[in-house]
Design a protein around this motif. Sequence first.
Motif, PDB file in Angstrom:
ATOM      1  N   PHE A 182       0.983  -1.106   0.002  1.00 63.76           N
ATOM      2  CA  PHE A 182       0.001   0.023   0.091  1.00 63.76           C
ATOM      3  C   PHE A 182       0.869   1.212   0.094  1.00 63.76           C
ATOM      4  CE2 PHE A 182      -2.302   3.283   2.406  1.00 63.76           C
ATOM      5  CZ  PHE A 182      -3.253   3.674   1.610  1.00 63.76           C
ATOM      6  N   ARG A 183       0.845   2.142  -0.883  1.00 62.49           N
ATOM      7  CA  ARG A 183       1.497   3.419  -1.105  1.00 62.49           C
ATOM      8  C   ARG A 183       0.760   4.510  -0.550  1.00 62.49           C
ATOM      9  NH1 ARG A 183       5.238   4.029  -6.307  1.00 62.49           N
ATOM     10  NH2 ARG A 183       6.282   2.548  -4.849  1.00 62.49           N
ATOM     11  N   PHE A 184       1.265   4.918   0.669  1.00 61.60           N
ATOM     12  CA  PHE A 184       0.606   6.151   1.355  1.00 61.60           C
ATOM     13  C   PHE A 184       1.377   7.603   0.773  1.00 61.60           C
ATOM     14  CE2 PHE A 184      -0.054   9.143   4.960  1.00 61.60           C
ATOM     15  CZ  PHE A 184      -1.278   9.110   4.842  1.00 61.60           C
ATOM     16  N   GLY A 185       0.655   8.230   0.008  1.00 63.01           N
ATOM     17  CA  GLY A 185       1.267   9.738  -0.340  1.00 63.01           C
ATOM     18  C   GLY A 185       1.024  10.531   0.215  1.00 63.01           C
ATOM     19  N   ASN A 186       0.927  11.684  -0.192  1.00 62.90           N
ATOM     20  CA  ASN A 186       0.955  12.977   0.303  1.00 62.90           C
ATOM     21  C   ASN A 186      -0.355  13.840  -0.157  1.00 62.90           C
ATOM     22  OD1 ASN A 186       1.552  15.333  -1.882  1.00 62.90           O
ATOM     23  ND2 ASN A 186       3.131  13.686  -2.248  1.00 62.90           N
ATOM     24  N   THR A 187      -0.718  15.167   0.289  1.00 64.47           N
ATOM     25  CA  THR A 187      -1.950  15.475   0.060  1.00 64.47           C
ATOM     26  C   THR A 187      -1.993  16.586  -1.060  1.00 64.47           C
ATOM     27  OG1 THR A 187      -1.666  17.302   1.785  1.00 64.47           O
ATOM     28  CG2 THR A 187      -3.001  15.312   2.555  1.00 64.47           C
ATOM     29  N   ASP A 188      -0.764  16.722  -1.835  1.00 59.91           N
ATOM     30  CA  ASP A 188      -0.536  17.737  -2.887  1.00 59.91           C
ATOM     31  C   ASP A 188      -0.795  17.019  -4.289  1.00 59.91           C
ATOM     32  OD1 ASP A 188      -0.419  19.632  -1.018  1.00 59.91           O
ATOM     33  OD2 ASP A 188       1.686  19.733  -1.042  1.00 59.91           O
ATOM     34  N   ASN A 189      -0.134  15.952  -4.408  1.00 58.55           N
ATOM     35  CA  ASN A 189      -0.031  15.292  -5.772  1.00 58.55           C
ATOM     36  C   ASN A 189       0.175  13.744  -5.658  1.00 58.55           C
ATOM     37  OD1 ASN A 189       2.987  14.742  -6.001  1.00 58.55           O
ATOM     38  ND2 ASN A 189       3.007  17.027  -5.271  1.00 58.55           N
ATOM     39  N   ARG A 190       0.156  13.188  -6.659  1.00 61.65           N
ATOM     40  CA  ARG A 190       0.440  11.686  -6.862  1.00 61.65           C
ATOM     41  C   ARG A 190       1.522  11.109  -6.575  1.00 61.65           C
ATOM     42  NH1 ARG A 190      -4.231  10.001  -9.650  1.00 61.65           N
ATOM     43  NH2 ARG A 190      -4.905  12.225 -10.074  1.00 61.65           N
ATOM     44  N   GLY A 191       2.645  12.192  -6.601  1.00 59.49           N
ATOM     45  CA  GLY A 191       4.227  11.631  -6.571  1.00 59.49           C
ATOM     46  C   GLY A 191       4.700  11.752  -5.137  1.00 59.49           C
ATOM     47  N   ARG A 192       6.166  11.630  -5.250  1.00 54.68           N
ATOM     48  CA  ARG A 192       6.795  11.564  -3.704  1.00 54.68           C
ATOM     49  C   ARG A 192       6.684  12.917  -3.049  1.00 54.68           C
ATOM     50  NH1 ARG A 192      10.246   8.413  -6.928  1.00 54.68           N
ATOM     51  NH2 ARG A 192      10.828   6.492  -5.922  1.00 54.68           N
ATOM     52  N   PRO A 193       6.632  12.807  -1.752  1.00 52.95           N
ATOM     53  CA  PRO A 193       6.776  11.910  -0.828  1.00 52.95           C
ATOM     54  C   PRO A 193       5.893  10.767  -0.754  1.00 52.95           C
ATOM     55  CG  PRO A 193       6.611  13.826   0.492  1.00 52.95           C
ATOM     56  CD  PRO A 193       6.481  14.098  -1.055  1.00 52.95           C
ATOM     57  N   TRP A 194       6.215   9.561  -0.532  1.00 52.78           N
ATOM     58  CA  TRP A 194       5.207   8.451  -0.179  1.00 52.78           C
ATOM     59  C   TRP A 194       5.863   7.332   0.739  1.00 52.78           C
ATOM     60  CZ3 TRP A 194       5.441   8.157  -6.032  1.00 52.78           C
ATOM     61  CH2 TRP A 194       6.444   7.091  -6.493  1.00 52.78           C
ATOM     62  N   THR A 195       5.146   6.621   1.417  1.00 53.37           N
ATOM     63  CA  THR A 195       5.612   5.741   2.477  1.00 53.37           C
ATOM     64  C   THR A 195       4.813   4.458   1.820  1.00 53.37           C
ATOM     65  OG1 THR A 195       5.347   7.114   4.024  1.00 53.37           O
ATOM     66  CG2 THR A 195       5.604   4.912   4.636  1.00 53.37           C
ATOM     67  N   ASP A 196       5.710   3.289   1.537  1.00 55.36           N
ATOM     68  CA  ASP A 196       5.096   2.172   1.143  1.00 55.36           C
ATOM     69  C   ASP A 196       5.172   1.279   2.532  1.00 55.36           C
ATOM     70  OD1 ASP A 196       4.949   2.696  -1.465  1.00 55.36           O
ATOM     71  OD2 ASP A 196       6.766   1.498  -2.250  1.00 55.36           O
ATOM     72  N   VAL A 197       4.046   0.659   2.751  1.00 57.34           N
ATOM     73  CA  VAL A 197       3.591  -0.370   3.855  1.00 57.34           C
ATOM     74  C   VAL A 197       2.756  -1.486   3.408  1.00 57.34           C
ATOM     75  CG1 VAL A 197       2.104  -0.388   5.830  1.00 57.34           C
ATOM     76  CG2 VAL A 197       2.639   2.036   4.979  1.00 57.34           C
ATOM     77  N   GLU A 198       3.431  -2.624   3.776  1.00 56.86           N
ATOM     78  CA  GLU A 198       2.786  -4.065   3.475  1.00 56.86           C
ATOM     79  C   GLU A 198       1.453  -4.111   4.373  1.00 56.86           C
ATOM     80  OE1 GLU A 198       5.024  -7.478   3.820  1.00 56.86           O
ATOM     81  OE2 GLU A 198       6.379  -6.903   2.061  1.00 56.86           O
ATOM     82  N   LEU A 199       0.395  -4.443   3.610  1.00 58.11           N
ATOM     83  CA  LEU A 199      -0.989  -4.884   4.536  1.00 58.11           C
ATOM     84  C   LEU A 199      -0.893  -6.228   4.461  1.00 58.11           C
ATOM     85  CD1 LEU A 199      -3.330  -1.770   3.182  1.00 58.11           C
ATOM     86  CD2 LEU A 199      -1.740  -1.974   5.164  1.00 58.11           C
ATOM     87  N   HIS A 200      -1.434  -6.847   5.342  1.00 61.07           N
ATOM     88  CA  HIS A 200      -1.298  -8.190   5.577  1.00 61.07           C
ATOM     89  C   HIS A 200      -3.041  -8.547   5.819  1.00 61.07           C
ATOM     90  CE1 HIS A 200       2.779  -7.550   6.343  1.00 61.07           C
ATOM     91  NE2 HIS A 200       2.920  -8.745   5.827  1.00 61.07           N
ATOM     92  N   SER A 201      -3.397  -9.746   5.737  1.00 59.58           N
ATOM     93  CA  SER A 201      -4.520 -10.159   5.944  1.00 59.58           C
ATOM     94  C   SER A 201      -5.031  -9.980   7.469  1.00 59.58           C
ATOM     95  CB  SER A 201      -4.882 -11.600   5.835  1.00 59.58           C
ATOM     96  OG  SER A 201      -6.171 -12.230   5.685  1.00 59.58           O
ATOM     97  N   GLY A 202      -6.222  -9.137   7.753  1.00 58.56           N
ATOM     98  CA  GLY A 202      -6.597  -8.878   9.004  1.00 58.56           C
ATOM     99  C   GLY A 202      -6.260  -7.681   9.654  1.00 58.56           C
ATOM    100  N   ASP A 203      -5.484  -6.841   8.677  1.00 61.77           N
ATOM    101  CA  ASP A 203      -4.855  -5.397   9.169  1.00 61.77           C
ATOM    102  C   ASP A 203      -5.951  -4.467   9.004  1.00 61.77           C
ATOM    103  OD1 ASP A 203      -2.442  -6.793   9.397  1.00 61.77           O
ATOM    104  OD2 ASP A 203      -1.392  -5.404   8.143  1.00 61.77           O
ATOM    105  N   LEU A 204      -6.118  -3.597  10.055  1.00 64.95           N
ATOM    106  CA  LEU A 204      -7.067  -2.618   9.741  1.00 64.95           C
ATOM    107  C   LEU A 204      -5.939  -1.173   9.401  1.00 64.95           C
ATOM    108  CD1 LEU A 204      -9.517  -0.674  10.595  1.00 64.95           C
ATOM    109  CD2 LEU A 204      -8.687  -0.860  12.942  1.00 64.95           C
ATOM    110  N   PHE A 205      -6.940  -0.330   8.912  1.00 61.89           N
ATOM    111  CA  PHE A 205      -6.250   0.988   8.436  1.00 61.89           C
ATOM    112  C   PHE A 205      -7.335   2.084   8.724  1.00 61.89           C
ATOM    113  CE2 PHE A 205      -1.687   1.571   6.529  1.00 61.89           C
ATOM    114  CZ  PHE A 205      -1.741   2.796   6.978  1.00 61.89           C
ATOM    115  N   VAL A 206      -7.176   3.011   9.333  1.00 57.13           N
ATOM    116  CA  VAL A 206      -8.253   4.168   9.688  1.00 57.13           C
ATOM    117  C   VAL A 206      -7.605   5.513   9.051  1.00 57.13           C
ATOM    118  CG1 VAL A 206      -9.525   5.477  10.996  1.00 57.13           C
ATOM    119  CG2 VAL A 206      -8.995   2.913  11.611  1.00 57.13           C
ATOM    120  N   PHE A 207      -8.199   6.038   8.010  1.00 58.61           N
ATOM    121  CA  PHE A 207      -7.546   7.295   7.355  1.00 58.61           C
ATOM    122  C   PHE A 207      -8.703   8.465   7.732  1.00 58.61           C
ATOM    123  CE2 PHE A 207      -6.518   3.826   4.717  1.00 58.61           C
ATOM    124  CZ  PHE A 207      -5.004   4.124   4.499  1.00 58.61           C
TER     125      PHE A 207
END
Length: 198
Positions: free
Chosen positions: A133-158
Amino acid sequence: AEIAPGAVHVPDWLSPDEQARLVEACREWSRPPAGLRATTMPNGSVMSVRSVCLGWHWTPYKYERHTEHGEPVKPFPDWLGELGRRAAGAGYRPDIALVNYYDAGARMGMHRDADERSAEPVVSLSLGDTCVFRFGNTDNRGRPWTDVELHSGDLFVFGGPSRLAFHGVTRTFPGTGPEIGLRGGGRLNITLRVSGME
Ligand code: MD5
Ligand code: FE
Protein backbone atom coordinates in the motif's frame (compact mmCIF):
# COMPACT_ATOMS: atom_id res chain seq x y z
CA ALA A 1 1.20 2.65 14.34
CA GLU A 2 0.44 6.19 13.17
CA ILE A 3 1.96 6.34 9.65
CA ALA A 4 1.04 10.03 9.29
CA PRO A 5 -1.28 12.37 11.20
CA GLY A 6 -4.68 10.61 11.24
CA ALA A 7 -3.47 7.49 9.39
CA VAL A 8 -3.41 4.57 11.81
CA HIS A 9 -2.34 1.04 10.90
CA VAL A 10 -3.40 -1.76 13.25
CA PRO A 11 -1.85 -5.07 12.13
CA ASP A 12 -3.78 -8.27 12.84
CA TRP A 13 -6.95 -6.51 13.98
CA LEU A 14 -9.38 -9.16 12.72
CA SER A 15 -9.29 -12.71 14.11
CA PRO A 16 -8.99 -15.56 11.57
CA ASP A 17 -12.69 -16.39 12.20
CA GLU A 18 -13.74 -12.79 11.53
CA GLN A 19 -11.65 -12.76 8.37
CA ALA A 20 -13.31 -15.96 7.13
CA ARG A 21 -16.77 -14.53 7.90
CA LEU A 22 -15.97 -11.35 5.96
CA VAL A 23 -14.70 -13.37 2.97
CA GLU A 24 -17.97 -15.34 2.97
CA ALA A 25 -19.97 -12.07 3.14
CA CYS A 26 -17.95 -10.68 0.21
CA ARG A 27 -18.75 -13.82 -1.77
CA GLU A 28 -22.48 -13.18 -1.23
CA TRP A 29 -22.21 -9.47 -2.06
CA SER A 30 -20.29 -10.33 -5.24
CA ARG A 31 -23.28 -12.14 -6.79
CA PRO A 32 -25.38 -10.39 -9.42
CA PRO A 33 -27.37 -8.24 -9.65
CA ALA A 34 -25.20 -5.29 -8.61
CA GLY A 35 -22.34 -7.75 -7.98
CA LEU A 36 -18.59 -7.68 -8.51
CA ARG A 37 -17.57 -5.89 -11.72
CA ALA A 38 -14.74 -3.87 -13.18
CA THR A 39 -15.23 -0.12 -13.43
CA THR A 40 -14.68 1.61 -16.77
CA MET A 41 -13.07 5.00 -16.38
CA PRO A 42 -14.17 8.07 -18.39
CA ASN A 43 -11.13 7.63 -20.69
CA GLY A 44 -12.31 4.10 -21.59
CA SER A 45 -9.71 2.20 -19.56
CA VAL A 46 -11.00 -0.63 -17.40
CA MET A 47 -9.75 -0.92 -13.81
CA SER A 48 -7.81 -4.13 -13.03
CA VAL A 49 -9.40 -4.19 -9.58
CA ARG A 50 -12.97 -5.49 -9.48
CA SER A 51 -15.38 -4.09 -6.95
CA VAL A 52 -18.81 -4.25 -5.40
CA CYS A 53 -20.53 -1.51 -3.40
CA LEU A 54 -23.06 -1.60 -0.57
CA GLY A 55 -25.29 1.31 0.37
CA TRP A 56 -24.15 3.65 -2.39
CA HIS A 57 -22.67 2.66 -5.74
CA TRP A 58 -19.46 4.39 -6.79
CA THR A 59 -18.97 5.15 -10.43
CA PRO A 60 -16.43 7.76 -11.48
CA TYR A 61 -16.76 10.21 -9.84
CA LYS A 62 -19.95 10.04 -7.85
CA TYR A 63 -22.18 7.87 -5.65
CA GLU A 64 -25.61 6.69 -6.76
CA ARG A 65 -28.34 4.34 -5.53
CA HIS A 66 -28.16 2.24 -8.71
CA THR A 67 -25.33 0.70 -10.72
CA GLU A 68 -24.47 1.82 -14.25
CA HIS A 69 -26.83 -1.01 -15.36
CA GLY A 70 -29.74 0.34 -13.32
CA GLU A 71 -29.59 -2.36 -10.65
CA PRO A 72 -30.37 -1.27 -7.09
CA VAL A 73 -27.25 -1.31 -4.92
CA LYS A 74 -27.23 -3.89 -2.11
CA PRO A 75 -28.03 -2.57 1.39
CA PHE A 76 -25.34 -1.67 3.90
CA PRO A 77 -25.87 -4.13 6.79
CA ASP A 78 -26.09 -2.97 10.43
CA TRP A 79 -23.42 -5.45 11.56
CA LEU A 80 -20.90 -3.83 9.25
CA GLY A 81 -21.63 -0.46 10.86
CA GLU A 82 -20.96 -2.06 14.27
CA LEU A 83 -17.60 -3.32 12.98
CA GLY A 84 -16.86 0.21 11.76
CA ARG A 85 -17.61 1.63 15.23
CA ARG A 86 -15.22 -0.90 16.78
CA ALA A 87 -12.58 0.40 14.35
CA ALA A 88 -13.21 4.15 14.33
CA GLY A 89 -15.15 4.90 17.54
CA ALA A 90 -18.68 4.97 18.91
CA GLY A 91 -19.94 7.92 16.87
CA TYR A 92 -18.96 6.50 13.48
CA ARG A 93 -21.94 5.93 11.15
CA PRO A 94 -20.71 4.50 7.82
CA ASP A 95 -23.32 3.99 5.07
CA ILE A 96 -21.04 2.85 2.22
CA ALA A 97 -18.91 -0.26 1.87
CA LEU A 98 -16.64 -0.54 -1.15
CA VAL A 99 -15.17 -4.02 -1.61
CA ASN A 100 -12.15 -4.28 -3.93
CA TYR A 101 -10.91 -7.63 -5.24
CA TYR A 102 -7.30 -7.86 -6.47
CA ASP A 103 -6.23 -10.86 -8.54
CA ALA A 104 -2.50 -11.49 -8.94
CA GLY A 105 -2.05 -8.76 -11.54
CA ALA A 106 -4.37 -6.09 -10.15
CA ARG A 107 -3.13 -2.66 -9.07
CA MET A 108 -4.72 0.57 -7.91
CA GLY A 109 -3.14 3.75 -9.23
CA MET A 110 -2.52 6.76 -7.02
CA HIS A 111 -5.77 8.61 -6.32
CA ARG A 112 -7.61 10.33 -3.53
CA ASP A 113 -11.07 9.48 -2.21
CA ALA A 114 -12.84 12.81 -2.60
CA ASP A 115 -16.34 11.77 -3.73
CA GLU A 116 -17.80 11.45 -0.22
CA ARG A 117 -19.49 14.59 1.08
CA SER A 118 -18.16 13.98 4.57
CA ALA A 119 -14.84 14.43 6.33
CA GLU A 120 -15.43 11.31 8.46
CA PRO A 121 -12.65 8.69 8.39
CA VAL A 122 -12.36 5.81 5.92
CA VAL A 123 -11.94 2.40 7.56
CA SER A 124 -9.97 -0.16 5.50
CA LEU A 125 -9.87 -3.92 6.17
CA SER A 126 -7.49 -6.21 4.29
CA LEU A 127 -8.13 -9.92 3.59
CA GLY A 128 -6.09 -12.54 1.75
CA ASP A 129 -2.82 -11.85 -0.03
CA THR A 130 -0.36 -9.29 1.31
CA CYS A 131 -0.04 -6.08 -0.73
CA VAL A 132 2.14 -2.99 -0.92
CA PHE A 133 0.00 0.00 0.00
CA ARG A 134 1.50 3.33 -1.09
CA PHE A 135 0.52 6.17 1.22
CA GLY A 136 1.33 9.48 -0.45
CA ASN A 137 0.93 13.16 0.33
CA THR A 138 -2.05 15.50 0.11
CA ASP A 139 -0.69 17.63 -2.76
CA ASN A 140 0.02 15.33 -5.72
CA ARG A 141 0.38 11.67 -6.78
CA GLY A 142 4.17 11.79 -6.62
CA ARG A 143 6.72 11.63 -3.82
CA PRO A 144 6.96 11.78 -0.90
CA TRP A 145 5.19 8.50 -0.18
CA THR A 146 5.53 5.66 2.31
CA ASP A 147 5.16 2.04 1.22
CA VAL A 148 3.47 -0.15 3.82
CA GLU A 149 2.76 -3.90 3.59
CA LEU A 150 -0.85 -4.70 4.41
CA HIS A 151 -1.56 -8.24 5.58
CA SER A 152 -4.74 -10.22 5.97
CA GLY A 153 -6.61 -9.01 9.05
CA ASP A 154 -5.01 -5.54 9.14
CA LEU A 155 -7.04 -2.42 9.88
CA PHE A 156 -6.20 1.00 8.53
CA VAL A 157 -8.10 4.13 9.58
CA PHE A 158 -7.66 7.25 7.47
CA GLY A 159 -8.89 10.32 9.29
CA GLY A 160 -7.97 13.94 9.82
CA PRO A 161 -5.37 15.30 7.39
CA SER A 162 -4.73 11.84 5.86
CA ARG A 163 -8.34 11.48 4.74
CA LEU A 164 -7.54 13.27 1.47
CA ALA A 165 -4.02 11.90 0.91
CA PHE A 166 -3.13 10.27 -2.40
CA HIS A 167 -2.75 6.50 -2.13
CA GLY A 168 -2.68 3.32 -4.18
CA VAL A 169 -1.75 -0.37 -4.25
CA THR A 170 1.42 -1.05 -6.26
CA ARG A 171 1.40 -4.86 -6.08
CA THR A 172 0.16 -7.94 -4.28
CA PHE A 173 2.13 -11.06 -3.32
CA PRO A 174 0.20 -14.04 -4.74
CA GLY A 175 -0.13 -17.05 -2.48
CA THR A 176 0.68 -15.19 0.75
CA GLY A 177 -2.84 -15.10 2.23
CA PRO A 178 -4.02 -17.38 5.07
CA GLU A 179 -6.70 -20.08 4.71
CA ILE A 180 -9.81 -17.95 5.11
CA GLY A 181 -11.87 -19.29 2.22
CA LEU A 182 -10.55 -17.00 -0.52
CA ARG A 183 -10.53 -19.82 -3.04
CA GLY A 184 -8.28 -18.99 -5.94
CA GLY A 185 -6.35 -16.55 -3.80
CA GLY A 186 -6.15 -12.81 -4.32
CA ARG A 187 -6.75 -9.91 -2.00
CA LEU A 188 -9.94 -8.27 -0.75
CA ASN A 189 -10.09 -4.79 0.69
CA ILE A 190 -13.26 -3.53 2.38
CA THR A 191 -13.54 0.20 2.96
CA LEU A 192 -16.27 1.72 5.12
CA ARG A 193 -17.19 5.32 4.40
CA VAL A 194 -19.70 8.00 5.31
CA SER A 195 -21.46 9.29 2.18
CA GLY A 196 -22.73 12.55 3.65
CA MET A 197 -25.74 12.11 1.34
CA GLU A 198 -29.46 12.47 2.19
C1 MD5 B 1 -7.36 -0.83 -1.23
N1 MD5 B 1 -8.74 1.08 -1.51
O1 MD5 B 1 -6.50 -1.44 -0.62
C2 MD5 B 1 -7.53 0.64 -0.91
C3 MD5 B 1 -7.52 0.80 0.55
C4 MD5 B 1 -10.20 2.65 -2.58
C5 MD5 B 1 -8.87 2.28 -2.06
O2 MD5 B 1 -7.96 3.07 -2.12
O3 MD5 B 1 -10.40 3.83 -2.87
O4 MD5 B 1 -11.08 1.77 -2.64
S1 MD5 B 1 -8.41 2.24 1.19
C6 MD5 B 1 -7.19 3.42 1.32
C7 MD5 B 1 -7.53 4.84 1.66
C8 MD5 B 1 -8.80 5.35 1.76
C9 MD5 B 1 -8.98 6.70 2.11
C10 MD5 B 1 -7.89 7.53 2.33
C11 MD5 B 1 -6.64 6.96 2.21
C12 MD5 B 1 -6.45 5.65 1.87
N2 MD5 B 1 -5.52 7.73 2.42
O5 MD5 B 1 -5.66 8.91 2.75
O6 MD5 B 1 -4.39 7.22 2.23
O7 MD5 B 1 -8.10 -1.33 -2.10
FE1 FE C 1 -8.84 5.01 -2.27
